[in-house]
Design a protein around this motif. Structure first.
Motif, mmCIF file in Angstrom:
data_model
loop_
_atom_site.group_PDB
_atom_site.id
_atom_site.type_symbol
_atom_site.label_atom_id
_atom_site.label_comp_id
_atom_site.label_asym_id
_atom_site.label_seq_id
_atom_site.Cartn_x
_atom_site.Cartn_y
_atom_site.Cartn_z
ATOM 1 N N ILE A 1 0.866 -1.190 0.000
ATOM 2 C CA ILE A 1 0.000 0.000 0.000
ATOM 3 C C ILE A 1 0.897 1.232 0.000
ATOM 4 N N LEU A 2 0.681 2.113 -0.964
ATOM 5 C CA LEU A 2 1.444 3.365 -1.023
ATOM 6 C C LEU A 2 0.714 4.442 -0.237
ATOM 7 N N ALA A 3 1.468 5.216 0.513
ATOM 8 C CA ALA A 3 0.887 6.309 1.295
ATOM 9 C C ALA A 3 0.120 7.267 0.394
ATOM 10 N N GLY A 4 -1.034 7.700 0.873
ATOM 11 C CA GLY A 4 -1.848 8.623 0.106
ATOM 12 C C GLY A 4 -2.766 9.412 1.020
ATOM 13 N N PRO A 5 -3.555 10.279 0.427
ATOM 14 C CA PRO A 5 -4.415 11.149 1.236
ATOM 15 C C PRO A 5 -5.490 10.383 2.001
ATOM 16 N N GLU A 6 -5.687 9.125 1.702
ATOM 17 C CA GLU A 6 -6.641 8.331 2.465
ATOM 18 C C GLU A 6 -6.035 7.804 3.763
ATOM 19 N N HIS A 7 -4.742 8.076 3.979
ATOM 20 C CA HIS A 7 -4.097 7.681 5.231
ATOM 21 C C HIS A 7 -3.903 8.916 6.109
ATOM 22 N N PRO A 8 -3.822 8.713 7.425
ATOM 23 C CA PRO A 8 -3.785 9.863 8.339
ATOM 24 C C PRO A 8 -2.666 10.861 8.023
ATOM 25 N N ASP A 9 -3.046 12.126 7.892
ATOM 26 C CA ASP A 9 -2.118 13.269 7.786
ATOM 27 C C ASP A 9 -1.415 13.424 6.443
ATOM 28 N N TYR A 10 -1.427 12.408 5.579
ATOM 29 C CA TYR A 10 -0.718 12.517 4.309
ATOM 30 C C TYR A 10 -1.254 13.680 3.475
ATOM 31 N N GLY A 11 -2.577 13.788 3.415
ATOM 32 C CA GLY A 11 -3.213 14.778 2.537
ATOM 33 C C GLY A 11 -2.833 16.213 2.852
ATOM 34 N N ALA A 12 -2.410 16.458 4.075
ATOM 35 C CA ALA A 12 -1.976 17.814 4.421
ATOM 36 C C ALA A 12 -0.703 18.192 3.673
ATOM 37 N N PHE A 13 0.054 17.192 3.269
ATOM 38 C CA PHE A 13 1.320 17.454 2.573
ATOM 39 C C PHE A 13 1.152 17.440 1.060
ATOM 40 N N CYS A 14 0.257 16.591 0.584
ATOM 41 C CA CYS A 14 0.142 16.390 -0.865
ATOM 42 C C CYS A 14 -1.210 15.751 -1.152
ATOM 43 N N PRO A 15 -1.929 16.269 -2.132
ATOM 44 C CA PRO A 15 -3.239 15.670 -2.431
ATOM 45 C C PRO A 15 -3.139 14.416 -3.283
ATOM 46 N N ALA A 16 -1.966 14.155 -3.834
ATOM 47 C CA ALA A 16 -1.816 13.029 -4.747
ATOM 48 C C ALA A 16 -1.150 11.866 -4.026
ATOM 49 N N PRO A 17 -1.690 10.665 -4.164
ATOM 50 C CA PRO A 17 -1.100 9.514 -3.466
ATOM 51 C C PRO A 17 0.242 9.129 -4.074
ATOM 52 N N GLY A 18 1.054 8.456 -3.290
ATOM 53 C CA GLY A 18 2.273 7.842 -3.809
ATOM 54 C C GLY A 18 3.384 8.803 -4.152
ATOM 55 N N HIS A 19 3.196 10.068 -3.866
ATOM 56 C CA HIS A 19 4.231 11.030 -4.225
ATOM 57 C C HIS A 19 5.325 11.101 -3.163
ATOM 58 N N GLY A 20 5.021 10.634 -1.949
ATOM 59 C CA GLY A 20 6.086 10.413 -0.993
ATOM 60 C C GLY A 20 6.321 11.512 0.021
ATOM 61 N N LEU A 21 6.287 11.121 1.300
ATOM 62 C CA LEU A 21 6.720 12.013 2.374
ATOM 63 C C LEU A 21 8.153 11.661 2.738
ATOM 64 N N GLY A 22 8.797 12.556 3.496
ATOM 65 C CA GLY A 22 10.157 12.327 3.940
ATOM 66 C C GLY A 22 10.255 12.429 5.454
ATOM 67 N N ILE A 23 11.431 12.149 5.947
ATOM 68 C CA ILE A 23 11.639 12.138 7.395
ATOM 69 C C ILE A 23 11.299 13.485 8.012
ATOM 70 N N ASN A 24 11.613 14.584 7.327
ATOM 71 C CA ASN A 24 11.324 15.891 7.911
ATOM 72 C C ASN A 24 9.830 16.161 8.006
ATOM 73 N N ASP A 25 9.062 15.542 7.129
ATOM 74 C CA ASP A 25 7.606 15.693 7.211
ATOM 75 C C ASP A 25 7.068 15.055 8.492
ATOM 76 N N LEU A 26 7.737 13.989 8.959
ATOM 77 C CA LEU A 26 7.279 13.350 10.197
ATOM 78 C C LEU A 26 7.411 14.309 11.371
ATOM 79 N N LYS A 27 8.458 15.127 11.311
ATOM 80 C CA LYS A 27 8.645 16.134 12.376
ATOM 81 C C LYS A 27 7.525 17.170 12.333
ATOM 82 N N VAL A 28 7.046 17.500 11.148
ATOM 83 C CA VAL A 28 5.939 18.460 11.038
ATOM 84 C C VAL A 28 4.690 17.892 11.715
ATOM 85 N N ILE A 29 4.453 16.600 11.507
ATOM 86 C CA ILE A 29 3.302 15.964 12.164
ATOM 87 C C ILE A 29 3.504 15.959 13.673
ATOM 88 N N GLU A 30 4.715 15.673 14.097
ATOM 89 C CA GLU A 30 5.036 15.657 15.531
ATOM 90 C C GLU A 30 4.775 17.025 16.160
#
Lengths: 381, 381, 381, 381
Positions: free
Chosen positions: A308-337
């Motif tokens: 399963i590729l990360a996408g806006p249907e998973h928690p918090d992904y959509g805040a970064f990108c509306p398109a699935p599978g485009h990929g978050l990075g480690i620094n994005d995890l800090k933004v969620i934190e």
């Protein structure tokens, strides 16, 4: 043309201590969080502290802080600060957190909370009495795919969990020529791989399966001596390079942990496998935008692990990108934190993970060290 | 037109007991081995035995045996048989092996050699006294990629080994509705997942890193009761569904084992990871034609796990196919295993793996069960 | 003790021409097929022919043939042969097939059927008139996972197919120092990568999506000269190293083909991607025991490519192994191919793939060469 | 306590048009770039414009802009703006870019530069005459692993390039029930999948192998009609869902492109394969932190595709994270893109990719459409 937005909640004001690797990662997150999650999470970066006034002053412009200081106690005392954000070497965490708590500030502290159980417990107790918001930097569990994994487990999508296996292996000290640093010194780092890597793995295990109640284990220092870069002096490494553990969760589920800082080839090899009666989940931080799911109720001949590729249907992904599978990075995890902390402050509810979790993780680490010494099972209580 | 090849060595004559799954796999291997490895490995399939004369007679044509019998003792007594090949249910292995040894036959026995250490030791001792060739069906280590891994380890290509992690997980009993069978009964199967899967994993660990000297562990029966298909009777499962172990090799290297027959999604999840000071190897039987290798001495920025595809440059692959990457299958591993036995017979040297290895593996399995009971470390001696 | 099985159908009698790589692979399959698929598929290996009597006589014992000959016409004339199995160099296929057909034998011919369309058509026509069974060695489509893919497509499990993309790339000639061989000579090999690799890819496309009706394309000889090993003489390579094509299936579906024998790193890189309105399938021969399936009707947030491992629930796998995920190999595909032929002979129905498919594939290859020359679309009729 | 940093270069002042998906991504990047790459890249977010004053005012606080306006021409005219950043619907790009150029501003424009070749050429020409800095949003090539791939190719690490294969497939319109939107309308979107996805793939091909000189191709609208959400009206889709192309680079290297917005299962399936005489590179944006490299000069039996994980030894990664393998995300690529523009402004050198590249890409897209219409090869000049 319109100026600002006068009716919105006032920005939450941060003072950051430490302008190194983690300080920079925190700065990026503080500057990104409002554009990512909305104006409710507006942050004001007020003061940056470092070991000297010069170092702090030099870093302030790029890290985007208005003021700087060489005295962290001055930062903590500053009435224009709501949150003290601690990104200093590990052995300073507890002292600074206690001072910030005493000043009535909310505290955001990088892991580990402290170097041992006693110190950690003292910080947790102080924070509790003061009633301030507190958060600890276990960023990996902020990953949308880890959040999704937890949701799936809690919704019973893999049935009843029957086994857990987790690895967190890296190779940053696999070369025996890698020098002796503060990481090798118990007084400065506490435990070795257990503290640096194991803490994240234990936290993730907790998030997915609940508390670990007892452990059995082995610790090993593979490279027993290393040389100091500056002096060439050969020194004895004071903590472990790897730790293996058998664990039992409060639920009774058995598990294994494998932790190493000398595992050639692994750069962020945080992998977990959660086996249930009706399915299995696999996660690997090196492929942080993927979650593998097997379901026994797929049709015969059509079953297989789904990637399963990360996408806006998973928690918090959509805040970064509306398109699935485009990929978050480690620094994005800090933004969620950071968002988690800000939300806790805004709503007056506990952040997650908080200092209490930092203490629970410390207890498991310590129990593994005790078990390794005794050769038998040790409770985490 | 020319007939046969009068000057070659006489074919080695086999009697096979058991026409089920493993009997069929052995038959295929016996018929393929000469075309694969050459006329020195010619085999004559002489007699097939099964529980009844009728069953044996029905299976003989497809399995390609000239004669059949319902009495395995008759097969063992047959003077036209050089090798007795035992593919029967586990609890019969030791009895049949002892009888074949007593008759002076070479013996090829599917794993496990016996149901416990005592019985295994008796077979090993008898075989040694009789001086016959003996081989046990640990086929996974015959894989060209596993042989290549061993060569790399022994040549120091990953430096000095510092850690081992192995899993063997499958899901054939993950459904609680899967019925109670002989596999659940200690009298017929011995241990559970440890015997069926763990034995292969321990053998592979031995082949790659040398003997395991002590263990600590946990065993767990996840589904404590199952129903018999025929009677619907609910019976208590008498052996473990999963086992986790901490191990220490004679070399001092620490390792972990995770073994399960209730791991949803895994069909042949035999994975090992061998970490050394200069590299790491990963193998996964579900991708049996691949070996992953990381080398610390690759150039900076160009390092990464290499996925090496099996090819004629790896041991034994070329006998099956001159082109790399075309893929071997599980039945091909049996052909290599048979070749190993035939070579041992032809040259008068011990086969590998032999009964002695079957006993060593049994000692590790038993030690894990004892450790699980005691909560402490147990030696494999 | 019982002898043989007098009531079963008589074994089908084979004469094999060519004891090289493919001859050996065929021999292994002929010896394994009955043990794998049952006594109905019993084969008698009667005569082996090769270029000299000596070569044939030397190979016969290991390949398990009772007799041998240096004269292939003698083999074809032998009344004790039912099937002529042709494993010789490509340029001899048509001549031998025509002779075998003329003798009323069934014919099993390695691909390619012939070196060009005219010759292929002549063989197909002769076989049709003679009414003999004929089969061609497109083994990859015998893979259980490819069969499963076809079933899924035909059952509409991926909806209506809208696109096809296929690669067959290998690297056996990527090194410019690889010598000039018969493969580089049009008189002996016909086309280059198109014939050796492309033929398999086109066949697989046909099996999955039906006939290709028109093509556009490019061919390229990357290394234009190579040296002969024996003489050191530099010779001009007479056929293509790579071919790229746009194709259109009779169904109207567009596709792309990428074929290369100079693609560094690929050992058996036969990959296909079939995209439908409700799902997608991916197959890669280098991971021949896996099929990847995406379904749009999986639940939101739970969708992903499933990696389905081959198992007994897929066509023909169970005949080799009752346990899923244990893995078949390339030689097992030949066993299925032989079974297909034997079944056709037993039942009097056409084998699949047969010579007619060999001709269809040849027409597509030729059309790609013509399109490359003209720069426009060419029909395969 | 110290305030600001008076001696550093003045921050570069941005006006952003469009507060949607891309406007937000640009905002995050603008706020993060200094903390990531240092104070030389300090940005001042001055004005945000959107279609109405209200919309702009509402978005300004979270996107971190000091002022807002409902009139983009007012933003362009603002003397306190150095850079106009265009994140509006595609059909407005050219008009806004021309206006910004006319006002002497630097221009940062999301792709596509315009809807056709003529319009694109006009913008390029105007920018050239005005001498302003210009950059276009082809973010994927900013990826450290793509930069590393280019370095490897240029350094000859894979030898001489002999073939290219690229896919960019997504599934956002694979469902026929997905409504008719501006993306389906030629007047608003220009081409379909070619413009949205193909443009990125062509740009990446250019970056890795140099310019494409001629093409041949197919375009196809798979779902010919879609319904408007608001009205339920069925409308004809005016551009293509997929495009396949044969290409030839100026270097003579042949390649294939496969582009689709109806490819079920792919979320960001931008994959390229570059084959050289001494190695091969593979990249897949869905695993954007990995680059696969095969080298023919690895030792025999030890060759295989290496999965290289992004780390600080690759271009730009270290600015985000000092630890390898921790992973960048899509938004980080925008930060690199912004840094590229800022560096160009600071140094007075052309940004890369710039508008001229936007035009080159447009020419290739148009050539593919023409080739599809004519059935023959079309030059990109």
């Amino acid at each position: 043309m319109s100026h600002g937005a006068p009716t919105m909640a006032a920005a939450i004001r941060f003072g950051l201590i430490g302008s190194g690797f983690m300080g920079r990662a925190h700065s990026i997150a503080l500057h990104s969080v409002a554009a990512t999650f909305g104006a409710d999470y507006a942050v004001d970066c007020v003061v940056l502290a470092d070991t000297t006034a010069e170092r702090a002053r030099d870093a302030a412009p790029s890290l985007g802080f208005a003021r700087s200081t060489g005295n962290w106690r001055e930062l903590i005392a500053d009435p224009k600060i709501d949150v003290v954000d601690i990104c200093t070497p590990n052995h300073l965490h507890a002292e600074m957190a206690l001072a910030a708590i005493a000043a009535g500030k909310h505290v955001y502290c990088e892991k580990p909370l402290a170097l041992d159980v006693e110190e950690s417990a003292a910080v947790v107790e102080a924070a509790k009495r003061a009633g301030i918001c507190n958060a600890i930097g276990f960023n990996y569990i902020c990953n949308p795919m880890v959040q999704a994994a937890r949701e799936m487990i809690q919704a019973g999508e893999v049935g009843e969990v029957v086994a857990f296996s987790g690895h967190y292996v890296e190779d940053y000290m696999c070369d025996p020529r890698t020098p002796f640093t503060w990481r090798c010194e118990r007084r400065l780092a506490g435990a070795g791989a257990l503290a640096d890597l194991g803490s994240h793995l234990i936290n993730m295990a907790h998030v997915l399966l609940g508390p670990i109640s007892r452990v059995n284990g082995v610790v090993r220092t593979v490279h027993k001596e290393r040389s100091e870069t500056a002096t060439g002096k050969v020194r004895t490494v004071e903590n472990e390079d790897l730790a293996n553990a058998l664990v039992e969760f409060e639920s009774g589920v058995p598990g294994t942990l494998h932790i190493s800082r000398v595992a050639a080839g692994y750069k962020c090899g945080l992998t977990v496998q959660v086996v249930g009666t009706r399915g299995t989940l696999e996660f690997n931080q090196e492929r942080m935008n993927e979650l593998r799911l097997y379901r026994t109720d797929d049709a015969t001949g059509r079953r297989g692990f789904r990637t399963i590729l990360a996408g806006p249907e998973h928690p918090d992904y959509g805040a970064f990108c509306p398109a699935p599978g485009h990929g978050l990075g480690i620094n994005d995890l800090k933004v969620i934190e950071v968002r988690n902390l800000l939300r806790a402050i805004r709503t007056g509810t506990p952040a997650s993970p908080d200092f209490a979790e930092g203490l629970r993780v410390q207890r498991v680490m310590t129990a593994i060290e005790l078990a390794a010494a005794s050769g038998g099972w040790v409770s985490t209580r």
